[in-house]
Write a protein that holds these residues in place. Structure first.
Motif, PDB file in Angstrom:
ATOM      1  N   CYS A 158       0.821  -1.235  -0.041  1.00  0.00           N
ATOM      2  CA  CYS A 158      -0.150   0.132   0.108  1.00  0.00           C
ATOM      3  C   CYS A 158       0.961   1.252   0.079  1.00  0.00           C
ATOM      4  O   CYS A 158       0.180   2.279  -0.002  1.00  0.00           O
ATOM      5  CB  CYS A 158      -0.964  -0.190   1.383  1.00  0.00           C
ATOM      6  N   ALA A 159       2.222   1.039   0.011  1.00  0.00           N
ATOM      7  CA  ALA A 159       3.042   2.377   0.284  1.00  0.00           C
ATOM      8  C   ALA A 159       2.958   3.376  -0.855  1.00  0.00           C
ATOM      9  O   ALA A 159       2.971   4.390  -0.639  1.00  0.00           O
ATOM     10  CB  ALA A 159       4.540   1.725   0.338  1.00  0.00           C
ATOM     11  N   THR A 160       2.669   2.899  -2.343  1.00  0.00           N
ATOM     12  CA  THR A 160       2.574   4.030  -3.316  1.00  0.00           C
ATOM     13  C   THR A 160       1.221   4.739  -2.845  1.00  0.00           C
ATOM     14  O   THR A 160       1.316   6.181  -3.067  1.00  0.00           O
ATOM     15  CB  THR A 160       2.457   3.367  -4.662  1.00  0.00           C
ATOM     16  N   GLU A 161       0.116   4.186  -2.696  1.00  0.00           N
ATOM     17  CA  GLU A 161      -0.907   4.812  -2.563  1.00  0.00           C
ATOM     18  C   GLU A 161      -0.865   5.787  -1.117  1.00  0.00           C
ATOM     19  O   GLU A 161      -1.383   6.932  -1.153  1.00  0.00           O
ATOM     20  CB  GLU A 161      -2.345   3.925  -2.384  1.00  0.00           C
ATOM     21  N   LEU A 162      -0.340   5.289  -0.082  1.00  0.00           N
ATOM     22  CA  LEU A 162      -0.074   5.803   1.131  1.00  0.00           C
ATOM     23  C   LEU A 162       0.664   7.125   0.893  1.00  0.00           C
ATOM     24  O   LEU A 162       0.288   8.464   1.301  1.00  0.00           O
ATOM     25  CB  LEU A 162       0.285   5.134   2.044  1.00  0.00           C
ATOM     26  N   SER A 163       1.724   7.022   0.086  1.00  0.00           N
ATOM     27  CA  SER A 163       2.505   7.960  -0.458  1.00  0.00           C
ATOM     28  C   SER A 163       1.774   9.083  -0.847  1.00  0.00           C
ATOM     29  O   SER A 163       1.989  10.380  -0.639  1.00  0.00           O
ATOM     30  CB  SER A 163       3.672   7.578  -1.105  1.00  0.00           C
ATOM     31  N   LEU A 214       6.030  -2.181   7.039  1.00  0.00           N
ATOM     32  CA  LEU A 214       6.911  -1.534   5.765  1.00  0.00           C
ATOM     33  C   LEU A 214       8.216  -1.876   5.975  1.00  0.00           C
ATOM     34  O   LEU A 214       9.015  -1.944   6.883  1.00  0.00           O
ATOM     35  CB  LEU A 214       6.720  -0.056   6.004  1.00  0.00           C
ATOM     36  N   ARG A 215       8.873  -2.238   4.779  1.00  0.00           N
ATOM     37  CA  ARG A 215      10.203  -2.730   4.522  1.00  0.00           C
ATOM     38  C   ARG A 215      10.932  -1.818   3.471  1.00  0.00           C
ATOM     39  O   ARG A 215      10.569  -0.797   3.487  1.00  0.00           O
ATOM     40  CB  ARG A 215      10.233  -4.168   3.924  1.00  0.00           C
ATOM     41  N   ASP A 216      12.030  -2.077   3.176  1.00  0.00           N
ATOM     42  CA  ASP A 216      12.665  -1.158   2.148  1.00  0.00           C
ATOM     43  C   ASP A 216      11.945  -0.873   0.910  1.00  0.00           C
ATOM     44  O   ASP A 216      11.966   0.293   0.825  1.00  0.00           O
ATOM     45  CB  ASP A 216      14.022  -2.064   1.867  1.00  0.00           C
ATOM     46  N   ALA A 217      11.213  -1.623   0.189  1.00  0.00           N
ATOM     47  CA  ALA A 217      10.498  -1.196  -0.833  1.00  0.00           C
ATOM     48  C   ALA A 217       9.367  -0.052  -0.299  1.00  0.00           C
ATOM     49  O   ALA A 217       9.214   0.779  -1.239  1.00  0.00           O
ATOM     50  CB  ALA A 217       9.909  -2.419  -1.525  1.00  0.00           C
ATOM     51  N   GLY A 218       8.691  -0.289   0.881  1.00  0.00           N
ATOM     52  CA  GLY A 218       7.756   0.333   1.542  1.00  0.00           C
ATOM     53  C   GLY A 218       8.192   1.753   1.664  1.00  0.00           C
ATOM     54  O   GLY A 218       7.515   2.719   1.418  1.00  0.00           O
ATOM     55  N   ALA A 219       9.506   1.799   2.054  1.00  0.00           N
ATOM     56  CA  ALA A 219      10.070   3.017   2.772  1.00  0.00           C
ATOM     57  C   ALA A 219      10.406   3.851   1.545  1.00  0.00           C
ATOM     58  O   ALA A 219      10.283   4.957   1.652  1.00  0.00           O
ATOM     59  CB  ALA A 219      11.142   2.602   3.671  1.00  0.00           C
ATOM     60  N   LEU A 224       7.268   5.421   0.202  1.00  0.00           N
ATOM     61  CA  LEU A 224       6.853   6.445   1.221  1.00  0.00           C
ATOM     62  C   LEU A 224       7.665   7.593   1.172  1.00  0.00           C
ATOM     63  O   LEU A 224       7.001   8.784   1.132  1.00  0.00           O
ATOM     64  CB  LEU A 224       6.804   5.767   2.448  1.00  0.00           C
ATOM     65  N   SER A 225       8.920   7.283   1.094  1.00  0.00           N
ATOM     66  CA  SER A 225       9.533   8.513   1.113  1.00  0.00           C
ATOM     67  C   SER A 225       9.294   9.708  -0.116  1.00  0.00           C
ATOM     68  O   SER A 225       9.456  11.143   0.196  1.00  0.00           O
ATOM     69  CB  SER A 225      11.095   8.451   0.604  1.00  0.00           C
ATOM     70  N   LYS A 226       8.546   9.210  -1.181  1.00  0.00           N
ATOM     71  CA  LYS A 226       8.085  10.064  -2.337  1.00  0.00           C
ATOM     72  C   LYS A 226       7.155  11.100  -2.058  1.00  0.00           C
ATOM     73  O   LYS A 226       7.147  12.132  -2.196  1.00  0.00           O
ATOM     74  CB  LYS A 226       7.753   9.434  -3.309  1.00  0.00           C
ATOM     75  N   GLY A 227       6.289  10.691  -0.933  1.00  0.00           N
ATOM     76  CA  GLY A 227       5.234  11.479  -0.409  1.00  0.00           C
ATOM     77  C   GLY A 227       5.685  12.269   0.693  1.00  0.00           C
ATOM     78  O   GLY A 227       5.012  13.359   1.003  1.00  0.00           O
TER      79      GLY A 227
END
Length: 133
Positions: free
Chosen positions: A85-90, A109-114, A117-120
């Motif tokens: 869900c990290a892209t949508e959360l971002s 959240l792991r590396d890919a999610g982080a 997330l950093s983009k948002g």
């Protein structure tokens, strides 16, 4: 449950603080709640910690965050969402330009999610507290 709550929130246009921690409404409840958040344009503090949100629920909830332009404090700690869900959360977080406090601790959240997330987070210039523990 969450459906009725969502309907009830619709008329609370001046609401500034909403604490729904420990309700365990899960993904289905998050989908309904997301609809109710849309009209809470004055909301400054939202606590959704410990609600059993997984990736699907966090994705739906992210859509409801878009209109919360006055939000300063968001607590999503101790749920169960992860990288999916990290892209949508971002995307949902990116519009929260007044956000000062963000708690995402004790999720999955792991590396890919982080990374997503950093983009948002990049545009959240008011952010003072970030918890990813």
């Amino acid at each position: 449950g969450a459906t009725e709550l969502s309907k009830g929130l619709a008329g609370l246009t001046q609401l500034q603080h909403l604490n729904l921690a420990n309700n365990w409404f899960g993904d289905a409840g998050a989908t309904e709640l997301s609809k109710g958040l849309a009209g809470l344009t004055q909301l400054q503090h939202l606590n959704l910690a410990r609600n059993g949100l997984r990736d699907a629920g966090a994705t739906e909830l992210s859509k409801g965050l878009a209109g919360l332009t006055q939000l300063q404090h968001l607590d999503l700690a101790s749920n169960a969402f992860g990288d999916a869900c990290a892209t949508e959360l971002s995307k949902g977080l990116a519009g929260l330009t007044q956000l000062q406090h963000l708690d995402l601790a004790r999720n999955e959240l792991r590396d890919a999610g982080a990374t997503e997330l950093s983009k948002g987070l990049a545009g959240l210039t008011q952010l003072q507290h970030l918890n990813l523990a």
